[in-house]
Design an enzyme around this catalytic site. Structure first.
Site, PDB file in Angstrom:
ATOM      1  N   LYS A 197       0.835  -1.201   0.000  1.00 55.29           N
ATOM      2  CA  LYS A 197       0.000   0.000   0.000  1.00 55.29           C
ATOM      3  C   LYS A 197       0.868   1.249   0.000  1.00 55.29           C
ATOM      4  O   LYS A 197       1.896   1.302   0.686  1.00 55.29           O
ATOM      5  CB  LYS A 197      -0.927  -0.025   1.220  1.00 55.29           C
ATOM      6  CG  LYS A 197      -2.026   1.030   1.227  1.00 55.29           C
ATOM      7  CD  LYS A 197      -2.964   0.804   2.409  1.00 55.29           C
ATOM      8  CE  LYS A 197      -4.074   1.849   2.480  1.00 55.29           C
ATOM      9  NZ  LYS A 197      -4.993   1.621   3.609  1.00 55.29           N
ATOM     10  N   SER A 224      -9.959   1.585   2.790  1.00 49.18           N
ATOM     11  CA  SER A 224      -9.104   2.383   1.926  1.00 49.18           C
ATOM     12  C   SER A 224      -8.068   1.571   1.153  1.00 49.18           C
ATOM     13  O   SER A 224      -7.454   2.058   0.208  1.00 49.18           O
ATOM     14  CB  SER A 224      -8.369   3.424   2.773  1.00 49.18           C
ATOM     15  OG  SER A 224      -7.489   2.805   3.706  1.00 49.18           O
ATOM     16  N   SER A 227     -10.265  -0.897   6.953  1.00 51.48           N
ATOM     17  CA  SER A 227      -9.698  -0.642   5.625  1.00 51.48           C
ATOM     18  C   SER A 227      -8.969  -1.818   5.006  1.00 51.48           C
ATOM     19  O   SER A 227      -8.555  -1.751   3.848  1.00 51.48           O
ATOM     20  CB  SER A 227      -8.754   0.568   5.679  1.00 51.48           C
ATOM     21  OG  SER A 227      -9.492   1.750   5.855  1.00 51.48           O
TER      22      SER A 227
END
Length: 493
Positions: free
Chosen positions: A84, A159, A183
């Site tokens: 990420k 997210s 997330s």
């Protein structure tokens, strides 16, 4: 042996590692084929922000050299992984999918990324996310909207949508995400993969660009529980660079991977399968409970007395911490700077106006308000008190139950654009997941069914602090008794 992109698309990480270790494919060749896969798939998914080719080929060369010299390799050596884009890797972009950091190259490497590198996994890309990890759909990225591989008109969750979509689409078999209020678990649910939020402090946050420091936790994505547990083994452990890191030995998570839930006491969080839950989601969870019961588990309905306050509590605490953490992005030290401002104050204001997206601005304003004089006691202090009550609710339940289960989300993936103008509805997407972050306990989402449109449904399993092994055992048992993690051939990309 000549291996094509399509040949490795849905091989699991353990299978890929075996190919490399057995010299059926070199690590360099595996990286080559991975990038060919990315070239084919990524334009349809938009899951990746940048490629880390120089680093990837450097590690691949190390792996191949060790194999040539008959040196012992770590279990996942040579396996590509996506990370990420809010985790730092030295000399690689670390943008948080925000325009304010669009040209920022990290000056150091996060602890999790270093552990990945030390264990000879190969970071091949940084993944898209909601800007600064603020969102539930990956529509708040400053760069692009990631699509759900099961239906390109649907969101992948957020997210960590890019991390989940990169695994579900077959670009990589493993990825890392971060979970502040769901997330990891939410995109895992929407994308039909396994995703875990570990106990707060089990995985170092050093080098994770902060959103809400008391809630953020890094965790793994994979297509099965075996791979997930191996990646967790790599990233878990004490780190003196992180003051919130837990200084305790890390168990061997692979020992938990056995088909056995006899005598497990499992509580179903009844409030989360009540009114407002998509009927197909409720039906899938009921089927899970029936299977668990048939295999020897005790199942009872339970409640979290303060569940109804969870969303309000989370959306006071998280924005408050965000407003403090994001104050550093002022155009002075790093990131973009508005050069046309006549004075320092205008430079601050114009830089932040240009660099931050609408959702980030909204949360900064909410947090600043909650922390302001005259409102601190009424909002932030009260939210922290409710947070303590939510943690106590979990402590009370875990005195009687080994695990708690619920849907990871009340619904399956929704249409891109359908909730962007309704932030309150978007926030309610996190209703099942935020409590685990508030309490600091581990949680996992695993695929447990499909709706009538063929979209995945996620089962959430929650465990007491540092009881990841018990949670993995239940998840592995369910996975071995069903085939919901083996339907990726239905994805047509």
């Amino acid at each position: 042996m000549v291996i094509q992109a399509k040949d490795i698309k849905y091989l699991n990480a353990t299978e890929l590692a075996k190919l490399v270790a057995n010299k059926e494919i070199s690590a360099k060749e595996l990286v080559d084929v991975t990038y060919k896969n990315i070239d084919l798939i990524e334009p349809k998914i938009d899951a990746l922000n940048s490629l880390t080719k120089e680093l990837a080929y450097s590690i691949a060369e190390t792996v191949d050299s060790k194999i040539k010299n008959n040196e012992k390799l770590p279990p996942l050596a040579g396996v590509p992984v996506a990370i990420k884009d809010n985790m730092c890797i030295k000399n690689c972009l670390a943008t948080c999918s925000s325009k304010i950091l669009e040209d920022f190259y990290a000056p150091y490497t996060s602890t999790v990324a270093q552990k990945v590198i030390d264990n000879l996994l190969i970071p091949v890309a940084k993944t898209n996310l909601d800007e600064f990890a603020m969102g539930s759909s990956t529509e708040n990225s400053g760069f692009k909207t990631t699509k759900n591989p099961w239906d390109l008109n649907k969101v992948p969750g957020g997210s960590s949508g890019g991390s989940a979509a990169s695994v579900a689409s077959g670009q990589v078999s493993l990825s890392l995400g971060s979970d502040t209020g769901g997330s990891i678990r939410l995109p895992a649910s929407f994308c039909g993969v396994a995703g875990m939020k570990p106990t707060y402090g089990l995985v170092s946050r050093y080098g994770l660009i902060a959103y809400a420091s008391s809630l953020d936790q890094i965790g793994p994505f994979a297509r099965n529980i075996t791979d997930l547990s191996l990646l967790l083994q790599v990233i878990a452990g004490y780190d003196h660079k992180d003051s919130t890191s837990i200084n305790k030995p890390v168990p061997d998570y692979s020992e938990a991977l056995k088909v056995d839930i006899k005598n497990f006491k499992i509580g179903i969080l009844s409030d989360l399968i009540a009114e407002g839950v998509q009927p197909e989601v409720k039906s899938a969870i009921e089927s899970v409970l029936k299977l668990f019961k048939e295999n020897g588990a005790q199942i009872d309905e339970v409640t979290l007395p303060h569940q109804k306050y969870a969303i309000a509590t989370y959306y006071i605490i998280a924005p408050a911490e965000c407003s403090a953490n994001l104050a550093r992005y002022d155009g002075v030290k790093y990131g973009i700077r508005n050069e046309d401002s006549p004075d320092l104050m205008d430079m601050y204001l114009n830089t932040r106006k240009k660099g931050f997206g609408d959702e980030v601005k909204r949360r900064i304003m909410l947090g600043t308000y909650a922390l302001s004089s005259g409102y601190y006691d009424a909002y932030y202090k009260k939210a922290q008190q409710v947070r303590a009550l939510i943690k106590q609710d979990f402590d009370n339940l875990f005195e009687k139950y080994d695990l708690l289960v619920s849907p990871a989300c009340p619904n399956t993936a929704f249409d891109i654009g359908s909730r962007v103008d309704d932030p309150l509805t978007m926030y309610l997407t996190d209703i099942a997941t935020v409590t685990a972050n508030l309490a600091g306990i581990p949680g996992i989402s695993i695929p447990c069914g499909f709706d009538s449109n063929g979209l995945p449904i996620g089962l959430q399993i929650l465990a007491p602090v540092l009881q990841e092994s018990k949670m993995l055992q239940a998840a592995y048992t369910f996975e071995q008794l069903t085939d919901y993690n083996r339907h990726f051939d239905k994805i047509k990309l």
